[in-house]
Design a protein around this motif. Structure first.
Motif, mmCIF file in Angstrom:
data_model
loop_
_atom_site.group_PDB
_atom_site.id
_atom_site.type_symbol
_atom_site.label_atom_id
_atom_site.label_comp_id
_atom_site.label_asym_id
_atom_site.label_seq_id
_atom_site.Cartn_x
_atom_site.Cartn_y
_atom_site.Cartn_z
ATOM 1 N N LEU A 72 0.827 -1.202 0.000
ATOM 2 C CA LEU A 72 0.000 0.000 0.000
ATOM 3 C C LEU A 72 0.865 1.258 0.000
ATOM 4 C CD1 LEU A 72 -2.777 1.306 0.143
ATOM 5 C CD2 LEU A 72 -2.735 0.988 2.622
ATOM 6 N N ALA A 73 1.908 1.264 0.801
ATOM 7 C CA ALA A 73 2.798 2.415 0.877
ATOM 8 C C ALA A 73 3.519 2.652 -0.452
ATOM 9 C CB ALA A 73 3.813 2.220 1.991
ATOM 10 N N VAL A 74 3.966 1.577 -1.077
ATOM 11 C CA VAL A 74 4.682 1.704 -2.354
ATOM 12 C C VAL A 74 3.752 2.239 -3.438
ATOM 13 C CG1 VAL A 74 5.914 0.453 -4.165
ATOM 14 C CG2 VAL A 74 6.323 -0.101 -1.756
ATOM 15 N N ALA A 75 2.510 1.727 -3.490
ATOM 16 C CA ALA A 75 1.555 2.194 -4.495
ATOM 17 C C ALA A 75 1.234 3.671 -4.320
ATOM 18 C CB ALA A 75 0.276 1.366 -4.427
ATOM 19 N N LEU A 76 1.106 4.116 -3.069
ATOM 20 C CA LEU A 76 0.800 5.515 -2.807
ATOM 21 C C LEU A 76 1.984 6.429 -3.126
ATOM 22 C CD1 LEU A 76 -1.189 5.228 0.550
ATOM 23 C CD2 LEU A 76 -2.105 5.865 -1.692
ATOM 24 N N ARG A 77 3.188 5.908 -3.008
ATOM 25 C CA ARG A 77 4.377 6.732 -3.279
ATOM 26 C C ARG A 77 4.726 6.770 -4.757
ATOM 27 N NH1 ARG A 77 9.007 6.392 1.374
ATOM 28 N NH2 ARG A 77 7.668 6.755 3.194
ATOM 29 N N THR A 78 4.528 5.670 -5.446
ATOM 30 C CA THR A 78 4.986 5.575 -6.833
ATOM 31 C C THR A 78 3.880 5.747 -7.862
ATOM 32 O OG1 THR A 78 4.673 3.170 -6.981
ATOM 33 C CG2 THR A 78 6.780 3.967 -6.079
ATOM 34 N N GLY A 79 2.632 5.490 -7.465
ATOM 35 C CA GLY A 79 1.547 5.528 -8.428
ATOM 36 C C GLY A 79 1.521 4.311 -9.328
ATOM 37 N N HIS A 80 2.176 3.222 -8.895
ATOM 38 C CA HIS A 80 2.202 1.983 -9.667
ATOM 39 C C HIS A 80 1.760 0.816 -8.780
ATOM 40 C CE1 HIS A 80 4.261 3.699 -13.151
ATOM 41 N NE2 HIS A 80 5.034 4.350 -12.293
ATOM 42 N N PRO A 81 1.232 -0.267 -9.390
ATOM 43 C CA PRO A 81 0.877 -1.451 -8.611
ATOM 44 C C PRO A 81 2.079 -1.975 -7.849
ATOM 45 C CG PRO A 81 -0.030 -1.611 -10.819
ATOM 46 C CD PRO A 81 0.894 -0.429 -10.825
ATOM 47 N N ALA A 82 1.824 -2.554 -6.686
ATOM 48 C CA ALA A 82 2.912 -3.054 -5.844
ATOM 49 C C ALA A 82 2.481 -4.330 -5.140
ATOM 50 C CB ALA A 82 3.327 -1.997 -4.823
ATOM 51 N N ARG A 83 3.474 -5.125 -4.763
ATOM 52 C CA ARG A 83 3.227 -6.404 -4.093
ATOM 53 C C ARG A 83 4.224 -6.560 -2.954
ATOM 54 N NH1 ARG A 83 1.687 -11.930 -5.193
ATOM 55 N NH2 ARG A 83 0.632 -11.191 -7.067
ATOM 56 N N CYS A 84 3.772 -7.187 -1.869
ATOM 57 C CA CYS A 84 4.678 -7.568 -0.794
ATOM 58 C C CYS A 84 4.333 -8.979 -0.345
ATOM 59 C CB CYS A 84 4.582 -6.604 0.389
ATOM 60 S SG CYS A 84 5.802 -6.933 1.681
ATOM 61 N N ASP A 85 5.276 -9.882 -0.487
ATOM 62 C CA ASP A 85 5.078 -11.274 -0.095
ATOM 63 C C ASP A 85 5.937 -11.671 1.099
ATOM 64 O OD1 ASP A 85 3.191 -11.807 -2.092
ATOM 65 O OD2 ASP A 85 4.761 -12.228 -3.568
ATOM 66 N N ASP A 86 6.593 -10.684 1.705
ATOM 67 C CA ASP A 86 7.449 -10.965 2.855
ATOM 68 C C ASP A 86 7.399 -9.774 3.813
ATOM 69 O OD1 ASP A 86 9.338 -11.617 4.708
ATOM 70 O OD2 ASP A 86 11.046 -11.589 3.326
ATOM 71 N N TYR A 87 6.758 -9.970 4.953
ATOM 72 C CA TYR A 87 6.610 -8.891 5.926
ATOM 73 C C TYR A 87 7.624 -8.992 7.067
ATOM 74 C CZ TYR A 87 2.288 -7.280 3.813
ATOM 75 O OH TYR A 87 1.373 -6.749 2.947
ATOM 76 N N SER A 88 8.610 -9.832 6.917
ATOM 77 C CA SER A 88 9.567 -10.021 8.012
ATOM 78 C C SER A 88 10.353 -8.749 8.330
ATOM 79 C CB SER A 88 10.539 -11.160 7.668
ATOM 80 O OG SER A 88 11.296 -10.847 6.505
ATOM 81 N N GLN A 89 10.542 -7.877 7.322
ATOM 82 C CA GLN A 89 11.295 -6.651 7.535
ATOM 83 C C GLN A 89 10.390 -5.429 7.702
ATOM 84 O OE1 GLN A 89 14.618 -6.897 7.944
ATOM 85 N NE2 GLN A 89 14.249 -9.090 7.671
ATOM 86 N N ALA A 90 9.085 -5.639 7.666
ATOM 87 C CA ALA A 90 8.146 -4.513 7.790
ATOM 88 C C ALA A 90 7.999 -4.110 9.249
ATOM 89 C CB ALA A 90 6.787 -4.901 7.217
ATOM 90 N N SER A 91 7.836 -2.817 9.490
ATOM 91 C CA SER A 91 7.683 -2.324 10.862
ATOM 92 C C SER A 91 6.867 -1.041 10.844
ATOM 93 C CB SER A 91 9.063 -2.072 11.489
ATOM 94 O OG SER A 91 9.760 -1.083 10.751
ATOM 95 N N GLY A 92 6.559 -0.545 12.017
ATOM 96 C CA GLY A 92 5.817 0.701 12.127
ATOM 97 C C GLY A 92 4.447 0.498 12.737
ATOM 98 N N ALA A 93 3.796 1.613 13.047
ATOM 99 C CA ALA A 93 2.505 1.575 13.728
ATOM 100 C C ALA A 93 1.445 0.855 12.904
ATOM 101 C CB ALA A 93 2.053 3.001 14.057
ATOM 102 N N PHE A 94 1.450 1.084 11.585
ATOM 103 C CA PHE A 94 0.443 0.453 10.730
ATOM 104 C C PHE A 94 0.605 -1.059 10.733
ATOM 105 C CE2 PHE A 94 -1.223 -0.983 6.613
ATOM 106 C CZ PHE A 94 -2.491 -0.423 6.651
#
Length: 212
Positions: A72-94
């Motif tokens: 979601l963050a990548v799509a909002l920043r780039t304006g292109h479709p995005a995918r994430c299949d690995d959340y092991s490195q993801a962090s933050g309040a969201f």
């Protein structure tokens, strides 16, 4: 999908259309959770529709600032479709409030563009290992329907745009100032194109993807 296109064509309130689209995306793609978010002027996002199993924190009207590698963050920043299949490195309040409690393992997001302006994005997530490889392209048809609904909402034929900040298509939002111009300029064609894209499947050209 035809039911959603009918709602758009009838000019129903965008909240109703967006909720229907979120549910339809979840059904068609087999997603466990679907969210539609509006990009705000401060680069945060506001949730405007949810469907499926969500954390109680991810409510309509809540505001977040998700960070990459979230699709979601990548799509909002780039304006292109995005995918994430690995959340092991993801962090933050969201991530802490939504992704981890919901058990999401894979997600795909597609930007929503209204008259050339990035309005927001839709994201679908699953607790399974991965969403199918063609998910990004299938979601594009839904974003076209969403764009049509947004463009229609604040441009009644006789009264012109409204200024309510509660509207998903807020004219004070820098990303939606021209959304009203879309009405009557190919709206029906956009609905039809969106339906065809979902029914016919992905086009040959591959989308750009965010890297996790």
């Amino acid at each position: 999908m035809r039911r959603v296109a009918t709602l758009v064509a009838r000019g129903l309130p965008p909240a109703e259309v967006l909720a229907a689209v979120a549910h339809e995306v979840g059904h068609v793609l087999g997603a466990d959770a679907t969210t539609i978010a509006r990009l705000d002027p401060d680069d945060a996002m506001t949730v405007v529709a949810v469907a499926g199993g969500h954390s109680h924190d991810l409510a309509v009207g809540s505001r977040w600032t998700p960070q990459p590698p979230l699709a979601l963050a990548v799509a909002l920043r780039t304006g292109h479709p995005a995918r994430c299949d690995d959340y092991s490195q993801a962090s933050g309040a969201f991530v802490d409030a939504t992704v981890r409690p919901m058990g999401i393992r894979s997600s795909v997001a597609a930007p929503i563009t209204v008259e050339g302006h990035l309005w927001g994005a839709i994201v679908a997530g699953t607790r399974r290992a991965h969403l199918p490889a063609d998910t990004e392209q299938r979601m594009v048809g839904f974003t076209e329907l969403i764009a049509t609904a947004i463009a229609n909402v604040d441009s009644p034929p006789d009264t012109g745009p409204r200024s309510s900040s509660n509207s998903p298509c807020n004219p004070t939002n820098r990303t939606t100032r021209r959304c009203g111009e879309f009405r009557g300029r190919g709206g029906d064609q956009a609905v039809a194109a969106g339906v065809r894209r979902i029914v016919d499947g992905p086009s040959p050209s591959p989308p750009r993807r965010g890297v996790c």
